[in-house]
Structures are given as C-alpha cells and as structure tokens.
Scaffold this motif. Structure first.
Motif, PDB file in Angstrom:
ATOM      1  N   ARG A   1       0.851  -1.192   0.000  1.00 16.33           N
ATOM      2  CA  ARG A   1       0.000   0.000   0.000  1.00 16.33           C
ATOM      3  C   ARG A   1       0.889   1.245   0.000  1.00 16.33           C
ATOM      4  N   PRO A   2       0.387   2.376  -0.529  1.00 16.99           N
ATOM      5  CA  PRO A   2       1.168   3.615  -0.371  1.00 16.99           C
ATOM      6  C   PRO A   2       1.311   3.960   1.118  1.00 16.99           C
ATOM      7  N   ILE A   3       2.524   4.370   1.480  1.00 15.83           N
ATOM      8  CA  ILE A   3       2.802   4.685   2.881  1.00 15.83           C
ATOM      9  C   ILE A   3       3.093   6.178   3.011  1.00 15.83           C
ATOM     10  N   TYR A   4       2.221   6.870   3.736  1.00 11.28           N
ATOM     11  CA  TYR A   4       2.355   8.311   3.926  1.00 11.28           C
ATOM     12  C   TYR A   4       2.956   8.580   5.301  1.00 11.28           C
ATOM     13  N   GLY A   5       3.999   9.392   5.324  1.00 13.23           N
ATOM     14  CA  GLY A   5       4.606   9.751   6.607  1.00 13.23           C
ATOM     15  C   GLY A   5       4.613  11.256   6.779  1.00 13.23           C
TER      16      GLY A   5
ATOM     17  N   THR B   1       6.558   5.993   1.277  1.00 13.98           N
ATOM     18  CA  THR B   1       6.525   6.268  -0.171  1.00 13.98           C
ATOM     19  C   THR B   1       6.084   7.699  -0.465  1.00 13.98           C
ATOM     20  N   HIS B   2       5.380   8.345   0.472  1.00 12.39           N
ATOM     21  CA  HIS B   2       4.913   9.720   0.279  1.00 12.39           C
ATOM     22  C   HIS B   2       5.190  10.526   1.543  1.00 12.39           C
ATOM     23  N   LYS B   3       6.153  11.453   1.452  1.00 13.15           N
ATOM     24  CA  LYS B   3       6.407  12.341   2.589  1.00 13.15           C
ATOM     25  C   LYS B   3       5.471  13.539   2.500  1.00 13.15           C
ATOM     26  N   ILE B   4       4.675  13.713   3.516  1.00 11.69           N
ATOM     27  CA  ILE B   4       3.743  14.839   3.520  1.00 11.69           C
ATOM     28  C   ILE B   4       4.004  15.731   4.730  1.00 11.69           C
TER      29      ILE B   4
END
Lengths: 240, 240
Positions: B167-171, B208-211
């Motif tokens: 799954r996409p992993i947002y941190g 996978t996605h730094k927010i």
C-alpha cells in the motif's frame, strides 16, 4: 544564589491570584525562556543551573543550584532554566485576519495546545472568556512550548466582545454544517467551547455560522477534544 | 467487598508487565466501562461504588466502598466504576481502508488522543511499533474516552509490517509536500512519528509519500504535537 524573598515570590506565582497581583509569571526550560527573551516580553530575571547557551544580558541571568531550582520550579523534574517575566499588556486586536476565541476552556493542557496551534497557523490574537484557564498557568505555558511569545492572549467578557465585533462568527457545534463545504475566505472569528459543555448559550446566540467536523466512525464515538477540533478547524481556515 | 488478592492483582495491572502476564487491564468511569461492556471486549468484573445505571449482568458487578475503589484506582479522584477486562486478541488487519501506524509515540495522553481520533474518523486499525506506549496503560485509556472499544490496536515490528504492506505509505515530515495538494483517495497507511524525534530512519526509508502540514506563522513556531498533527491528517484523508 537566590534570596528567600524571591523564592517566596516565585512560589506564589504558581497561583493566578499572585501572578495578577504582581504582574509576573515564570516559564521553564531553555527553549521557552529563550523564545520569551527574544520576544516583546520583558524579562525580570533568569535563573539557571548552568550557563547553557542562553543569549541574555549578563545582569539578567543568575546561576543557582539544582536544589534552589527545585524550590521554585513547578515541574517534578526541573529543567535547568526558569525565567521570570512581566505579564505583557494585551495588544489591540487587529481584525484583518482570523481571530480565535475560547469560551471557558478549563484544561491548561488544552489551552496551551490551542496557543501552540494559533502560533503554527499564524493566528495572532486569542481572546478568552473570563472563566477560561489562565494562559500564564505553569501547565498552560508548558503545553505552549514557547508559543506564548508570539500569540496575543487576552481575557474579556466574550459575549460583549462578540457583540461588538463586526465579523462573521463561526462556532464549533456537534450539529453545525460540515466545515468541509464552507468557504472560509473572509477573516472571521472562530469560537471554541468548553470541554464538557461546548459553547455556552449566551455565546451560541451570537454565532452567525454553526459548523461541525463530520464524523466517520460509529455514532457512539466520543466527540473530539477541543484542542484536536481546533487543530482541524484552523487547518480548514488556512488550507483555502 | 473486594478481596485482598484481587486488590493486589488490580494494583499490579497499573504496570504493563503484569497486564501482559495476566492478559488483563482495567478501565475507569461509567461511560468507558459501559462502552467496553457493549463491545467485543470480555469483562471479568466490574467494581462500582453505586449501581449507577450500568447495563451488565448481575454476576459481573460487585458493589464496593469508595475506600476500596481508591485502593485499586489509578486516578487521584476515583470515578465510581472500574471495569476489569481481558486484553483482546488483535484482529487481522483489513487493508480496504486507511490504516494508521505510530512509530514510538511515548506519551500515553498522545496515544489515547490518537485512538480517540481514529474512532471519530472511522479508522479501524492502529498499528504501533514495539516501543510505543501501551494502549492499556491507565493514562492512555483515560485519554481514549472509551474509544479503545472500537479501534483495533496492535503492537508489532513496524518496519516488517510496512515492508509487507502493499500500500502507499504516507509519513508526516517537516519537509514533506504540503498535504493540502495531495490526493488521498486510495486507502493507504499513515505513519506518525515520535514526539521528540519524528519518524525513525528505518521507517522513513519505507515511506513512499512524505507529507507535511504547512506552517502559516513565524518559522520559529514549535512543530505541531503528534496528536494535533494526526487530527489534521485524518481530517484531510476523510474530507476528500
């Protein structure tokens, strides 16, 4: 060295009554003290157990022992530095941007978190009802993490303040319209309510826009805490 | 009446070690106890100073004195009801919806608030790293306000869990891309970091996605607290 009378004074400042009588408060920890030193706040004295990189004038800092710090600190584990400051005058409110108000928030941690959120979201003015917990309460200050240096916090008759304010007034209610659909482009006033009772009815009558944060879980879920609700609403205001 | 051995057992459950050894925990206050009674949690016994409207089987409730409650309570001012429950098995995680994970959140109040937020926003699964504070810690439970009844909280090797998750992993990072511009339509995994250090570097590599939550105040503002940041990100996920 710290003289006995000064220990007595600072200990008295753990209570709101004596903070107001003396026009003084204290804040603890290097970062918070430094932020207040760098701000509009006027320092009286900084007590430190070591000269740990504070940038303050020589006359402002007094080195004390850990035992002495323990006597004046409000913390179980005192944090090296305690700064004594004058309570500043409340600045005139500028309605060019959003203003946040709280109606009887009682928990110091919640108020401190709200002040920290105002700082993050660039809200300059926080107006508190008279029954709201003191922003110079040591526990409130601990939760602000130094943000008190940049947010103008005042206490007033909130109903009177809102009556005079010629601005849209948004209040957070369980049965308000979902905030996600609201246009929040024009600067307004946001009202957040008490932990147990929400917004009081005299203030409710003055609210022009009842908003809510939609719930996605089971309807039995406990309502959001006032600090987390403020976080979401300030984010909504700023995200555009 | 509560027997001595039971007092000793419940007092031991103030500590994580004994909660795990006995597979038991307790929760306090009428509302929280009632919510657990109405949930998948298995009750062992409810101790109450008065029969204040609990809906439980007769055999489950034991009336005790206030002095007895004080002996077993973790609160300074005990709250009439204390429920003893079995620690439930962690449910299998369902990736059809967003999953929240925390990387070493240490403060029980923060974890409790995050559980309460998951409940509000309908997040069913919360995955915690092994170093995260225990969700059955009395202070954590106090902050969940009963939401533990509806959120499946598990502890695991977070790196391993994320490696396996397809799954996409947002941190949440200070230097991530502003979350307001992100499309969060597909169910993903949200990672929130430790209070002082944020997301640890082994976990960072798996994101996978730094927010980030954009800052609007002066750049000196203290970063957002992990619980308020979670509030804003869950709101972003749900608002669509």
């Amino acid at each position: 060295m710290i003289v006995k009378s000064q220990i007595k004074l600072i200990r008295s400042l753990h209570q709101k009554k004596y903070r107001n009588e003396n026009g003084l408060f204290f804040v603890e920890g290097l970062k918070a003290v430094q932020e207040l030193l760098d701000s509009r706040f006027e320092v009286v004295k900084v007590y430190a157990t070591e000269d740990g990189g504070l940038s303050a004038s020589a006359g402002e800092v007094e080195l004390i022992s850990e035992a002495e710090l323990k006597k004046i600190s409000a913390l179980r584990t005192p944090n090296k530095v305690l700064g004594l400051f004058k309570i500043p005058k409340v600045e005139k409110i500028d309605f060019d941007d959003w203003v946040v108000t709280v109606d009887d928030v009682r928990d110091p941690g919640n108020l401190g978190t709200i002040i920290r959120l105002c700082d993050w979201f660039g809200i300059r003015h926080l107006v508190c009802s008279g029954q709201t917990v003191d922003c110079y309460n040591p526990k409130t200050l601990q939760a602000t993490m130094g943000s008190i240096a940049r947010v103008n916090v005042g206490y007033t008759d909130l109903a009177l303040f809102l009556q005079k304010a010629d601005r849209p007034i948004y209040g957070a209610f369980m049965d308000g319209v979902p905030v996600y659909g609201e246009k929040l482009a024009e600067p307004g006033i946001l009202v957040m309510g008490n932990e147990a009772n929400g917004i009081s009815s005299p203030i409710e009558h003055l609210v022009t826009h009842k908003i809510s944060i939609p719930q996605f879980g089971e309807p039995t879920a406990e309502s959001l805490n006032v600090a987390t609700a403020t976080a979401i609403l300030l984010s909504e205001i700023r995200r555009g």
